[in-house]
Enzyme design. Structure first.
Site, PDB file in Angstrom:
ATOM      1  N   LYS A  75       0.713  -1.195  -0.092  1.00 31.76           N
ATOM      2  CA  LYS A  75       0.203   0.134   0.053  1.00 31.76           C
ATOM      3  C   LYS A  75       0.795   1.022  -0.011  1.00 31.76           C
ATOM      4  O   LYS A  75       1.855   1.307   0.952  1.00 31.76           O
ATOM      5  CB  LYS A  75      -0.826  -0.064   1.359  1.00 31.76           C
ATOM      6  CG  LYS A  75      -1.954   1.150   1.249  1.00 31.76           C
ATOM      7  CD  LYS A  75      -2.968   0.873   2.601  1.00 31.76           C
ATOM      8  CE  LYS A  75      -3.891   1.964   2.561  1.00 31.76           C
ATOM      9  NZ  LYS A  75      -4.876   1.739   3.665  1.00 31.76           N
ATOM     10  N   SER A 150      -9.652   1.530   2.386  1.00 34.24           N
ATOM     11  CA  SER A 150      -8.789   2.535   1.483  1.00 34.24           C
ATOM     12  C   SER A 150      -7.759   1.572   0.911  1.00 34.24           C
ATOM     13  O   SER A 150      -7.119   2.098   0.155  1.00 34.24           O
ATOM     14  CB  SER A 150      -8.167   3.374   2.473  1.00 34.24           C
ATOM     15  OG  SER A 150      -7.374   3.024   3.274  1.00 34.24           O
ATOM     16  N   SER A 174     -10.012  -0.559   6.829  1.00 33.20           N
ATOM     17  CA  SER A 174      -9.321  -0.446   5.437  1.00 33.20           C
ATOM     18  C   SER A 174      -8.683  -1.659   5.023  1.00 33.20           C
ATOM     19  O   SER A 174      -8.417  -1.642   3.776  1.00 33.20           O
ATOM     20  CB  SER A 174      -8.687   0.721   5.305  1.00 33.20           C
ATOM     21  OG  SER A 174      -9.163   1.844   5.092  1.00 33.20           O
TER      22      SER A 174
HETATM   23  N1  GLN Z   1     -13.301   4.017   5.731  1.00 39.63           N
HETATM   24  C1  GLN Z   1     -12.903   4.531   6.985  1.00 39.63           C
HETATM   25  C2  GLN Z   1     -12.478   5.951   6.944  1.00 39.63           C
HETATM   26  O1  GLN Z   1     -12.774   6.388   5.829  1.00 39.63           O
HETATM   27  C3  GLN Z   1     -11.501   3.678   7.280  1.00 39.63           C
HETATM   28  C4  GLN Z   1     -10.280   4.053   6.599  1.00 39.63           C
HETATM   29  C5  GLN Z   1      -9.407   3.170   6.943  1.00 39.63           C
HETATM   30  O2  GLN Z   1      -9.414   2.030   7.844  1.00 39.63           O
HETATM   31  N2  GLN Z   1      -8.145   3.844   6.840  1.00 39.63           N
HETATM   32  O3  GLN Z   1     -11.985   6.518   7.570  1.00 39.63           O
END
Ligand code: GLN
Length: 484
Positions: A75, A150, A174
């Site tokens: 990532k 994400s 994410s």
């Molecule tokens: N979807 C969640 C957010 O937008 C979690 C994102 C994540 O785990 N990095 O914050």
């Protein structure tokens, strides 16, 4: 070649049945062939092949650590020395880190090759990969749908077999949510098990790195390398080194599985519910017992998270000012103007929304009403889990309320996007380990994820419980049509 597990690939390399250069080139070719998925932000074949050649030399010399020569995608939130680290943002579009993240350093040490940097929501804020400055990623199961986020690029690349495995990070879901939507295995370790050193910070009290793989066994293999105490991260847990791959196949007879009442109610898609119930029946066949439990504060998890995470983000992201590194606006009058233009041009709208919410929640007049209140709630949510674990060993439920949704479907409605993480967010608030494993498909052939949550630092047990299921089922072996 691309249907082999991480373990088989590592064995083939160590036994010299294939060289790391051949293996790396093979995956680089696949990445190129399927570039329309947009799963990667940076691919640097020369960089990867140089590492592969070094791995081949180490193999020649008899130096064969567990992942020697294995290509792995990362990532783009993990700092990689000598390769761009953009975090999905324009503000870091020119950033090359002078050092490796802990996770990258450990993998290098164990011989792994960096295959490239995967696409992601900007600063890991999102659930669909659509906030990336580098454009959305397509879900290989249905290219009109999102891969989740994400860590959407990592999940899409893993399911499309563009990489044997990938890394991800999970602040509110994410790793697990994109794993569910892409039909792969995504494991978020207990908070502190994997060092955050060199992982671009979003919400530091919630962020946790972990593996996105095709099986729990592969996740354990990767975790063996990336977990462990790191003095450079003050929240890193000091515990004796453990082998996460040990005893994975041990029987789970007598295992008590808690089913949170609140996870099977309103908002849950019928087909997702059905697949999860089938998975639970499979566990019963393996000798587990199902127990209903209560997580009474579940409805408050999303609001609590959306005060705490933006608050921490607003503070963490203050470092991007155009002075030290990253993008700087070209035309400006003075220092303040430079800051303002750099941040206005460098951040996307979701990141700006979070910075504004966070700054507001932390401001002197509102701190008590929002931030402090959310902290108290966080404690109550953690206590709910502690109480539930008095009567069971692990919790299970759906990872997401629905399967993959259409690209663009939720971009204009942040709340409906935020609700995608309704089952995953609480696990970050409580710091617990959680995994999503493939457990079926809906009528449109979109993957469904089963979510397994363990007690703090019982990461090994979570992997074991997931592995037993994968020994009995083959959902995790399915490849999206057109990518086999
Ligand atoms: N979807 C969640 C957010 O937008 C979690 C994102 C994540 O785990 N990095 O914050």
């Amino acid at each position: 070649m691309h249907d082999k597990s991480l373990k088989q690939i590592a064995e083939d390399l160590a036994a010299k049945r294939v060289s790391s250069v051949e293996m790396t080139q093979y995956y680089l070719d696949r990445i190129d062939k399927y570039s329309a998925l947009n799963a990667f932000i940076t691919v640097d074949p020369e960089f990867s092949l140089t590492q592969a050649r070094q791995a081949d030399r180490r193999i020649e010399q008899g130096d064969r650590p567990s992942l020697i020569g294995v290509p792995i995608a990362h990532k783009d939130i993990f700092c990689t020395k000598g390769m761009l680290t953009t975090c999905g943002s324009r503000i870091l579009s020119n950033f090359v880190s002078p050092y490796d993240a802990h996770v990258i350093g450990k993998l290098n040490h164990h011989g792994a090759v960096i295959l490239g940097k995967t696409n992601m929501d900007e600063f890991a804020m999102g659930s669909s990969n659509e906030t990336s400055y580098y454009g959305p990623v397509k879900n290989p199961w249905d290219e009109t749908t999102v891969p989740g986020g994400s860590s959407g690029g990592s999940a899409a690349a893993t399911t499309a077999r563009l990489t044997p495995a990938a890394t991800g990070t999970d602040t509110g879901g994410s790793i697990r949510q994109p794993a569910a939507l892409c039909g792969v295995t995504g494991f978020k370790p207990s908070y502190g098990v994997v060092s955050r050193y060199g992982m671009v910070a979003f919400a530091s009290s919630l962020d946790q790195g972990g593996p996105i793989t095709r099986s729990a066994e592969d996740a354990a293999l990767l975790l063996n390398v990336i977990a462990g105490f790191d003095p450079r991260d003050s929240t890193s847990v000091e515990q004796p080194e453990s082998d996460f791959t040990a005893d994975l196949s041990a029987p789970i007879e007598g295992l008590k599985i808690g089913l949170p009442r609140q996870y099977f109610g309103e908002g849950l898609d019928g087909e997702v519910d059905g697949a999860v119930r089938d998975a639970l029946a499979e566990y019963e066949k393996l000798g587990a017992r199902l127990i209903e439990v209560d997580l009474p504060n579940s409805a408050l998890c999303v609001p609590c998270y959306y005060v705490l995470a933006p608050s921490e983000a607003s503070s963490n992201l203050s470092r991007f000012d155009g002075v030290r590194y990253g993008y700087r606006a070209e035309d400006y009058d003075d220092l303040i103007d430079m800051y303002q233009k750099t941040r206005a041009e460098g951040f996307g709208s979701e990141v700006k929304r979070r910075i504004m919410i966070g700054t507001y929640a932390l401001s002197a007049g509102y701190y008590d009403a929002y931030y402090l209140q959310a902290q108290k709630l966080r404690r109550l949510i953690a206590e709910d889990f502690a109480r539930a674990f008095e009567s069971c060993d692990v919790l299970m439920g759906p990872t997401t309320p629905t399967t993959a949704f259409a690209l663009g479907e939720k971009t204009s409605d942040p709340i409906s996007m935020y609700l995608n993480d309704i089952y995953t967010i609480s696990v970050n608030l409580a710091g617990l380990p959680g995994i999503s494993i493939p457990a079926g498909f809906d009528r449109s052939e979109r993957p469904i994820g089963l979510h397994i949550v363990g007690q703090y630092l019982q990461d090994h047990r979570v992997l074991k419980v997931a592995h037993r299921f994968q020994q009995e089922t083959d959902w995790h072996r399915r490849t999206p049509p057109g990518f086999d």
